[in-house]
Design an enzyme around this catalytic site. Structure first.
Site, PDB file in Angstrom:
ATOM      1  CG  ASP A   1      44.520  58.134  77.428  1.00  0.00           C
ATOM      2  OD1 ASP A   1      45.373  57.702  76.612  1.00  0.00           O
ATOM      3  OD2 ASP A   1      44.665  59.216  78.013  1.00  0.00           O
TER       4      ASP A   1
HETATM    5  C1  BGC Z   1      47.705  60.103  76.442  1.00  0.00           C
HETATM    6  C2  BGC Z   1      46.857  60.306  75.211  1.00  0.00           C
HETATM    7  C3  BGC Z   1      47.621  59.843  73.989  1.00  0.00           C
HETATM    8  C4  BGC Z   1      47.972  58.373  74.178  1.00  0.00           C
HETATM    9  C5  BGC Z   1      48.710  57.769  72.997  1.00  0.00           C
HETATM   10  C6  BGC Z   1      48.229  58.685  76.542  1.00  0.00           C
HETATM   11  O1  BGC Z   1      49.171  58.587  77.547  1.00  0.00           O
HETATM   12  O2  BGC Z   1      46.963  60.424  77.589  1.00  0.00           O
HETATM   13  O3  BGC Z   1      46.512  61.665  75.082  1.00  0.00           O
HETATM   14  O4  BGC Z   1      46.863  60.036  72.839  1.00  0.00           O
HETATM   15  O5  BGC Z   1      48.813  58.270  75.324  1.00  0.00           O
HETATM   16  O6  BGC Z   1      49.974  58.293  72.866  1.00  0.00           O
END
Ligand code: BGC
Length: 707
Positions: A271
């Site tokens: 993530d």
């Molecule tokens: C989130 C993810 C997301 C990523 C990209 C993160 O803050 O937890 O679910 O895909 O950002 O936007």
């Protein structure tokens, strides 16, 4: 595990299911994308890897410009763009000053949120919805969808519950299996996220989920396993720690759980900004650090000092390449011809909302409102603006239909909207439609209780007008305890996306017969919930991104003391009455269940068993029922829930008609995760089989003996 586990045969009437409900026609069958086989893609990856320099490999395992797999033009490797997420394509023209406009579609459909999709209990619809999202990705040149999200609903305050599929592993697994197949049928890569035990957004980078092995396998992993078995080509690890290790750099999470135990073979990404230890990360089975190298920013030094091996970097780069080739990302991703399907997508979004809005209560059949002489007062915070979830999952949509306009279209002059009605105005109306809700988002958790102004509004309406219909727009369970008794009807509308209010208005007017059922339990008080107490003592929820505070605070433990007793498993074992049980949802018609038959009274572990029963629409209008099958292990060497969902089917029936519904069970459905052998065990003995209209509305019962 779940694939092919449930075989349902229903009669022709039932098989026609759902297109009729919103008066829609089925989508034409489209050519399905076929990925390359692992071995073929592996060979292609090998041949490119040998041409890459050490610097190129190191760069390749770190993301590029926040949302890209890095291009290497010298080797004809294209950039691959990633877009969020489960409820449609999040359009971005810019992120942290990076120009992303090349991938900016003119529009993208705001679908109902995933927890609403789960409330449809319609597997085929999960496929269609996801196929539509996948097509919009292809139309915009998006190679990787950063969804579906599938973390289990452990507690109602989690800010991201709207992005997920509810509290039950069987329901979530079936929906995810279909979602993944739908997205990937278009050639878009589906990303299973967030692996694993990511069940709160309260200081989300600092929560340490302490979960035992059995609960992981029985509750938190089945949806991921279903996604893996459905062929998902990407997994995103989570922000939290699992049992003391950051998931994104943990070999026990990625190598052992995900790759060995679930059998996953493709690309894993972190993530965004979730890892810091390059040495651990390189050995963990992780492949791609997003949004760019942080833990591995000094990879060269780590390699020179022997802390990280070049073999590890090779393995990471190869895994990304293998996935890239298997999903033909080297070919042209952008397919503008798919733009023609936007009207189709909007219809699928509408159908989802029609089937996923849940009628929780309907005293005296106040709904649908048929009488055109009744005066209707509409009030609420999300009447003029669309209620929707925030954060990376947010999709703005187009043609957004607001509640006011859609209700006006149904009721015309009969309906008056007053933002802040006086008590006299509330009293004077024949019917009050009172909307309350929450704005849920990634980045923080929100209280179970409504914001106080909204609570006051609900109370003012129900206390002053006995014909109040409360419409809840939220992404998760909310506290309704002080007014649910007095409300004549309650509609749980979730976040319905761009067409959600059309569905809502059609349900209120009776054009559509509601058929959604809760994929969660809604408790009376938050302290009743299995997740209660997850916030460290003395601390309080906050209500906006708080990155600095998050950086500064230390890790805190979230102990999953309830073990496998989550959701209804918890309430049933503790004898706590929830306000609304899992699986509950009303219709404007009624259904009768009869004639349960279990294909064999004894069942050897190798066989399958078929449970058949008759379902009849005993009302006067057509409607859909979600029939649910639960199993109880009567005697077992380990504590097991009172009952667990093991199958379900959504069936459309014309008034007066009946149909036979069959659900097939295998040994897996009788099993628990056995710690002694680190695998599944189905213990011989008696099992009860329940067929119900909800987890607490059991209509039929039978027994089977497992040998
Ligand atoms: C989130 C993810 C997301 C990523 C990209 C993160 O803050 O937890 O679910 O895909 O950002 O936007």
């Amino acid at each position: 595990m779940y694939k092919g586990l449930l075989l349902v045969c229903v009669t022709a009437v039932a098989c026609m299911t759902l297109f009729v409900a919103c008066n829609l026609t089925p989508r034409a069958k489209k050519k399905s994308f076929k990925p390359l086989a692992y071995n073929v893609a592996d060979k292609m990856a090998d041949s490119v890897l040998t041409l890459m320099t050490q610097e190129e490999k190191i760069a390749y395992v770190g993301g590029d410009r926040n949302f890209f797999i890095r291009p290497i033009p010298r080797l004809h490797l294209k950039e691959v763009y990633m877009a969020d997420a489960t409820q449609g394509v999040h359009l971005r023209s810019k992120f942290r000053d990076v120009d992303l406009s090349k991938y900016q579609l003119e529009k993208s459909t705001a679908f109902p949120c995933p927890v609403l999709l789960a409330s449809t209990w319609n597997k085929k619809l999960a496929y269609d919805y996801a196929q539509a999202v996948g097509e919009e990705c292809r139309a915009g040149g998006v190679g990787i969808l950063l969804g579906p999200g599938m973390n289990s609903y452990r507690q109602s305050q989690c800010g991201r519950n709207f992005e997920y599929f509810g509290e039950d592993p069987c329901l979530a697994a079936h929906m995810i299996e279909n979602y993944v197949q739908g997205v990937q049928s278009t050639g878009t890569i589906a990303t299973l996220k967030h692996f694993v035990a990511n069940n709160t957004d309260y200081f989300r980078r600092k929560s340490n989920s302490i979960v035992d092995e059995r609960s992981l396998h029985e509750i938190y992993l089945p949806a991921f396993k279903a996604g893996v078995d459905a062929g998902a080509k990407a997994v995103m690890t989570s922000y939290n720690l699992l049992n003391g290790e950051w998931c994104g750099e943990s070999a026990s999470v990625i190598n052992d759980l995900l790759r060995k135990q679930l059998g996953y073979k493709w690309m894993v990404m972190t993530d965004w900004w979730s890892v810091s230890n390059g040495e651990k990360l390189a050995k963990s089975g992780q492949d791609l650090e997003m949004p760019y190298a942080v833990a591995l920013k000094d990879a060269k030094q780590l390699i020179d000092s022997g802390k990280v091996k070049m073999d590890d970097i090779d393995r990471m780069a190869k895994s990304i390449l293998r996935t890239y080739f298997a999903m033909k990302q080297n070919e042209s991703i952008k397919d503008a011809t798919l733009l023609q399907y936007f009207p189709d997508h909007e219809r699928t979004a509408l159908q989802t909302a029609c089937e996923g809005i849940v009628l929780l209560k309907n005293e005296d059949n106040i709904l649908p409102i048929k009488n055109s002489s009744q005066s209707i007062l509409l009030t609420g915070d999300y009447v003029e603006q669309l209620a929707m979830g925030g954060g990376s999952a947010k999709v703005e949509g187009y043609n957004n239909k607001i509640m006011l306009d859609e209700l006006k279209a149904q009721f015309g002059e009969q309906l008056a909207y007053v933002k802040s009605p006086t008590i006299d105005q509330i009293k004077a109306a024949d019917i009050v439609l009172c909307n309350v809700g929450t704005s849920d988002s990634e980045g923080w958790d929100r209280p179970f209780a409504l914001p106080s102004d909204q609570e006051q509004k609900a109370l003012a309406c129900v206390n002053n007008n006995p014909n109040t219909v409360v419409i809840v727009t939220s992404g998760s369970g909310i506290r309704m305890t002080d007014w649910s008794d007095k409300a004549k009807a309650i509609l749980y509308a979730w976040y319905g996306g761009q067409t959600g209010n059309t569905a809502l208005a059609e349900i209120i007017s009776g054009k559509v017969n509601p058929s959604g059922k809760l994929p969660i339990t809604i408790e009376k008080e938050f302290r009743d919930s299995p997740g209660y107490g997850y916030i460290p003592k003395g601390e309080a929820l906050y209500s906006d991104w708080n990155n600095e505070a998050e950086r500064q605070r230390s890790v805190y433990d979230v102990r999953y003391v309830e073990g496998v007793f989550t959701g209804y498993r918890w309430y049933e074992s503790k004898n706590i009455d929830p306000l609304f049980p899992f699986g509950h949802g009303l219709s404007y018609t009624s259904f009768e269940y009869s004639d349960i038959n279990v294909s064999t009274p004894t069942f050897s572990q190798a066989d399958t068993v078929t449970v058949t029963f008759t379902l009849k629409n005993t009302g006067t209008i057509k409607g859909m029922e979600v029939a649910q099958l639960y199993i109880q292990d009567v005697e077992c060497s380990v504590p097991r829930p009172v009952k667990e969902l093991k199958g379900f089917e959504k069936v459309l029936l014309m008034p007066g008609l009946s149909t036979s519904v069959s659900i097939q069970l295998t040994k897996q459905d009788f099993s628990f995760w056995n710690l002694a052998i680190k695998s599944w065990t189905a213990e011989p003995g008696k099992f009860k089989i329940f067929i119900g209209a909800s987890s607490t509305d059991i209509r039929l019962q039978s027994e089977i003996e497992l040998q």
